[in-house]
Design a protein around this motif. Structure first.
Motif, PDB file in Angstrom:
ATOM      1  N   TYR A  50       0.627  -1.463   0.136  1.00  0.00           N
ATOM      2  CA  TYR A  50      -0.131  -0.078   0.166  1.00  0.00           C
ATOM      3  C   TYR A  50       0.624   1.184  -0.076  1.00  0.00           C
ATOM      4  O   TYR A  50       1.959   1.283   0.181  1.00  0.00           O
ATOM      5  N   GLY A  51      -0.157   2.048  -0.358  1.00  0.00           N
ATOM      6  CA  GLY A  51       0.210   3.673   0.115  1.00  0.00           C
ATOM      7  C   GLY A  51      -0.102   4.677  -0.725  1.00  0.00           C
ATOM      8  O   GLY A  51       0.769   5.116  -1.176  1.00  0.00           O
ATOM      9  N   GLY A  52      -1.144   4.727  -1.401  1.00  0.00           N
ATOM     10  CA  GLY A  52      -1.108   5.821  -2.470  1.00  0.00           C
ATOM     11  C   GLY A  52      -2.499   6.287  -2.371  1.00  0.00           C
ATOM     12  O   GLY A  52      -3.562   5.924  -1.916  1.00  0.00           O
ATOM     13  N   TRP A  55       4.315  -7.432  -6.974  1.00  0.00           N
ATOM     14  CA  TRP A  55       5.443  -6.581  -7.999  1.00  0.00           C
ATOM     15  C   TRP A  55       4.860  -5.274  -8.074  1.00  0.00           C
ATOM     16  O   TRP A  55       5.572  -4.272  -7.327  1.00  0.00           O
ATOM     17  N   LEU A  56       3.964  -5.055  -8.668  1.00  0.00           N
ATOM     18  CA  LEU A  56       3.496  -3.729  -8.930  1.00  0.00           C
ATOM     19  C   LEU A  56       2.773  -2.773  -8.039  1.00  0.00           C
ATOM     20  O   LEU A  56       2.975  -1.599  -7.749  1.00  0.00           O
ATOM     21  N   ILE A  57       2.066  -3.385  -7.155  1.00  0.00           N
ATOM     22  CA  ILE A  57       1.137  -2.630  -6.288  1.00  0.00           C
ATOM     23  C   ILE A  57       2.125  -2.277  -5.397  1.00  0.00           C
ATOM     24  O   ILE A  57       2.081  -1.161  -4.660  1.00  0.00           O
ATOM     25  N   ASP A  58       2.875  -3.110  -4.794  1.00  0.00           N
ATOM     26  CA  ASP A  58       3.876  -3.007  -3.791  1.00  0.00           C
ATOM     27  C   ASP A  58       5.012  -1.841  -4.356  1.00  0.00           C
ATOM     28  O   ASP A  58       5.604  -1.091  -3.435  1.00  0.00           O
ATOM     29  N   ALA A  59       5.312  -1.911  -5.638  1.00  0.00           N
ATOM     30  CA  ALA A  59       6.413  -1.052  -6.105  1.00  0.00           C
ATOM     31  C   ALA A  59       5.735   0.323  -5.990  1.00  0.00           C
ATOM     32  O   ALA A  59       6.337   1.421  -5.509  1.00  0.00           O
ATOM     33  N   GLY A  60       4.364   0.306  -6.460  1.00  0.00           N
ATOM     34  CA  GLY A  60       3.622   1.530  -5.987  1.00  0.00           C
ATOM     35  C   GLY A  60       3.683   2.231  -4.504  1.00  0.00           C
ATOM     36  O   GLY A  60       3.867   3.356  -4.317  1.00  0.00           O
ATOM     37  N   ALA A  61       3.377   1.282  -3.700  1.00  0.00           N
ATOM     38  CA  ALA A  61       3.446   1.371  -2.347  1.00  0.00           C
ATOM     39  C   ALA A  61       4.896   1.897  -1.752  1.00  0.00           C
ATOM     40  O   ALA A  61       4.953   2.913  -1.057  1.00  0.00           O
ATOM     41  N   ILE A  62       5.708   1.316  -2.326  1.00  0.00           N
ATOM     42  CA  ILE A  62       7.141   1.804  -1.831  1.00  0.00           C
ATOM     43  C   ILE A  62       7.445   3.188  -2.304  1.00  0.00           C
ATOM     44  O   ILE A  62       8.179   3.993  -1.363  1.00  0.00           O
ATOM     45  N   ILE A  63       7.096   3.645  -3.468  1.00  0.00           N
ATOM     46  CA  ILE A  63       7.366   5.085  -3.982  1.00  0.00           C
ATOM     47  C   ILE A  63       6.581   5.841  -2.912  1.00  0.00           C
ATOM     48  O   ILE A  63       7.322   6.937  -2.489  1.00  0.00           O
ATOM     49  N   ASN A  64       5.429   5.545  -2.472  1.00  0.00           N
ATOM     50  CA  ASN A  64       4.655   6.376  -1.912  1.00  0.00           C
ATOM     51  C   ASN A  64       5.087   6.560  -0.182  1.00  0.00           C
ATOM     52  O   ASN A  64       5.504   7.498   0.375  1.00  0.00           O
ATOM     53  N   GLN A  65       5.640   5.316   0.189  1.00  0.00           N
ATOM     54  CA  GLN A  65       6.060   5.178   1.352  1.00  0.00           C
ATOM     55  C   GLN A  65       7.411   5.836   1.807  1.00  0.00           C
ATOM     56  O   GLN A  65       7.736   6.373   2.708  1.00  0.00           O
ATOM     57  N   VAL A  66       8.198   5.575   0.740  1.00  0.00           N
ATOM     58  CA  VAL A  66       9.657   6.268   0.787  1.00  0.00           C
ATOM     59  C   VAL A  66       9.508   7.786   0.963  1.00  0.00           C
ATOM     60  O   VAL A  66      10.112   8.196   1.738  1.00  0.00           O
ATOM     61  N   ALA A  67       8.332   8.018   0.081  1.00  0.00           N
ATOM     62  CA  ALA A  67       8.330   9.610  -0.015  1.00  0.00           C
ATOM     63  C   ALA A  67       7.793   9.845   1.524  1.00  0.00           C
ATOM     64  O   ALA A  67       8.404  11.042   2.191  1.00  0.00           O
ATOM     65  N   ASN A  68       6.724   9.380   1.880  1.00  0.00           N
ATOM     66  CA  ASN A  68       6.169   9.700   3.311  1.00  0.00           C
ATOM     67  C   ASN A  68       6.993   9.562   4.341  1.00  0.00           C
ATOM     68  O   ASN A  68       6.990  10.147   5.557  1.00  0.00           O
ATOM     69  N   SER A  69       8.015   8.733   4.418  1.00  0.00           N
ATOM     70  CA  SER A  69       9.063   8.345   5.386  1.00  0.00           C
ATOM     71  C   SER A  69       9.793   9.806   6.056  1.00  0.00           C
ATOM     72  O   SER A  69      10.644   9.698   6.761  1.00  0.00           O
ATOM     73  N   LYS A  70       9.663  10.423   4.715  1.00  0.00           N
ATOM     74  CA  LYS A  70      10.383  11.889   5.081  1.00  0.00           C
ATOM     75  C   LYS A  70       9.659  12.938   5.661  1.00  0.00           C
ATOM     76  O   LYS A  70      10.248  14.454   5.466  1.00  0.00           O
ATOM     77  N   GLY A  71       8.445  12.599   5.836  1.00  0.00           N
ATOM     78  CA  GLY A  71       7.526  13.570   6.482  1.00  0.00           C
ATOM     79  C   GLY A  71       7.864  14.128   7.898  1.00  0.00           C
ATOM     80  O   GLY A  71       9.031  13.871   8.170  1.00  0.00           O
TER      81      GLY A  71
END
Ligand SMILES: [Fe+2]
Ligand SMILES: [Fe+2]
Lengths: 328, 125
Positions: free
Chosen positions: A2-4, A143-159
């Motif tokens: 998740y996460g988008g 693969w792809l939903i988790d890939a999307g989740a990673i993009i979102n979560q990496v961004a949010n981890s710098k929140g």
């Protein structure tokens, strides 16, 4: 997972309540300087509200996201795949636990969050309202939903909110296993027998529209989030994250000779931006508001788990206990 | 109407489509514990997060599931969140101190110069 595509409420420019301007200034300058906000720090009511909403949606998405893949554990092809899928599903449920705790630090008890989920009041990521029809669907999801989740979560981890960032750091480490496992699974099918290739191609066709919906409505039509961006609650725009995803994963899909069901999809080499058919945002809206293929099933399954486990939780509950908000 | 799923196990449960109006009550998910982790014998335990549990024994079991699924961990502590007292970030200034604190640091004590001077003077005698 998740996460988008979090659903934010229209923000009332952030200064809606008669809030202490001096405190607000200090709060904003802390965030601008890259400092984290901790649970006991002063924060604007709007910041607290939107964060609870976002972290809660994220937690629900992890726990609901475990369902479409969880269905396939008993039918996984072989012991190694079964072990890996069980591990992944357990991780996702664990992510929900971490995120619920982070949201609790902002003052919403866990029971309230679960009630809001199972009565349909809270949202979760829209992609999980679609079924995993075959084993290949689970490969595409991992693969792809988790890939999307990673993009979102990496961004949010710098929140800016400390407990959320710390939870996300833990989560991101596990997500990279999910991504590798999913890629391995897709590559295995795509380089296998004609039947296996056909299965993975069909799954990709089924999942492409939800994947394009994953980061949420286009910036042109979504609510304005300038304040949330300044407060580092929202870390990147929906369209920017979608672009990043396409840039990283379309070439990896194409190198396997798979077809993406969008004839317009291509990279504009001069702008560096991907061109694609605008996703169907009517469909997105319809599904997120309850009218998708699996919405009812997802909530019913979650409710059932909650009801079936109730007597165990009650048996262990002690009368003299009192709830405390988790520390960090 | 009951739920028809592609998963026969879900269909067999005969789940109702309607949300029930029986909300979970407060504390049904128990109280919170903070979890501390030691990754190597000899190291300090460090805080890794929190969880819900009905008692300390269950908290340990759940902490192992939640925080020690991978990577090394040799020991776990759990403490009720209610039993932790912390300083307030608003009082950060309690950690402020006089800017010059060389008197309590090893580097604040330099004697070689004096010794050398003394030795030179004694040779001269
Ligand atoms: Fe996850
Ligand atoms: Fe994941």
């Amino acid at each position: 997972m998740y996460g988008g595509g979090y659903i934010f409420e229209e923000s009332k420019n952030g200064k809606s309540e008669a809030e202490d301007t001096e405190k607000l200034e200090r709060f904003e300058s802390k965030i601008a300087a890259g400092e984290k906000i901790e649970p006991s720090d002063w924060m604007p009511a709007e910041y607290r509200k939107q964060l609870i909403r976002m972290i809660e949606q994220h937690a629900h998405s992890e726990i609901i996201g475990a369902l479409p893949e969880g269905t396939w554990i008993t039918r996984a092809p072989g012991f190694r795949r079964k072990l890996a899928l069980m591990a992944k599903v357990q991780d996702e449920v664990g992510h929900a636990q971490l995120l619920y705790s982070a949201a609790e630090t902002l003052g919403k008890p866990r029971e309230d969050m679960i009630n809001d989920l199972i009565t349909g009041k809270s949202k979760y990521s829209n992609v999980f309202n679609y079924p995993a029809v075959t084993w290949a669907d689970t490969a595409i999801i991992a693969w792809l939903i988790d890939a999307g989740a990673i993009i979102n979560q990496v961004a949010n981890s710098k929140g800016s909110y400390g407990p959320y960032c710390r939870a996300l750091e833990r989560i991101c480490v596990e997500e990279s296993f999910h991504l590798k496992y999913g890629h391995d699974n897709v590559v295995f099918l795509a380089t296998g027998t004609p039947k296996q290739r056909e299965m993975v191609q069909e799954a990709l066709i089924r999942w492409w529209p939800p994947i394009m919906h994953f980061f949420g409505p286009s910036d042109k039509i979504s609510v304005h989030t300038e304040t949330l961006m300044r407060w580092k609650v929202k870390m990147a725009s929906n369209d920017d994250m979608r672009q990043k995803f396409l840039d990283m994963y379309v070439p990896k899909i194409w190198e396997l000779g798979l077809t993406i069901p969008d004839p317009l999809l291509k990279k504009n080499e001069t702008t560096g931006q991907w061109v694609y058919t605008e996703p169907d945002w009517q469909e997105f809206k319809k599904v997120i508001n309850g009218d998708g293929p699996c919405n009812k099933e997802r909530l019913a399954v979650r409710r059932n788990a909650e009801e079936k486990g109730e007597w165990v939780r009650r048996a262990l509950q002690r009368k003299d206990e009192r709830y405390t908000v988790p520390l960090a | 109407m009951s739920i028809k799923s592609i998963d026969p196990r879900i269909t067999r449960e005969n789940l109702s489509e309607e949300p029930d109006q029986n909300p979970i009550k407060e504390l049904n998910h128990w109280q919170t514990y903070e979890v501390f982790h030691q990754t190597k014998k000899g190291d300090h335990h460090i805080h890794v997060g929190s969880l819900h549990a009905p008692n300390a024994e269950m908290a340990l079991i759940l902490a192992k599931e939640q925080y020690a699924r991978r990577y090394e961990c040799v020991n776990i502590w759990v403490v009720k969140s209610a039993n932790i007292f912390s300083s307030d970030y608003d009082d950060e200034d309690i950690f402020e101190t006089t800017p010059e604190k060389m008197y309590r640091e090893a580097g604040g004590y330099k004697v070689m110069e004096k010794i050398n001077k003394y030795k030179k003077e004694r040779k001269g005698v």
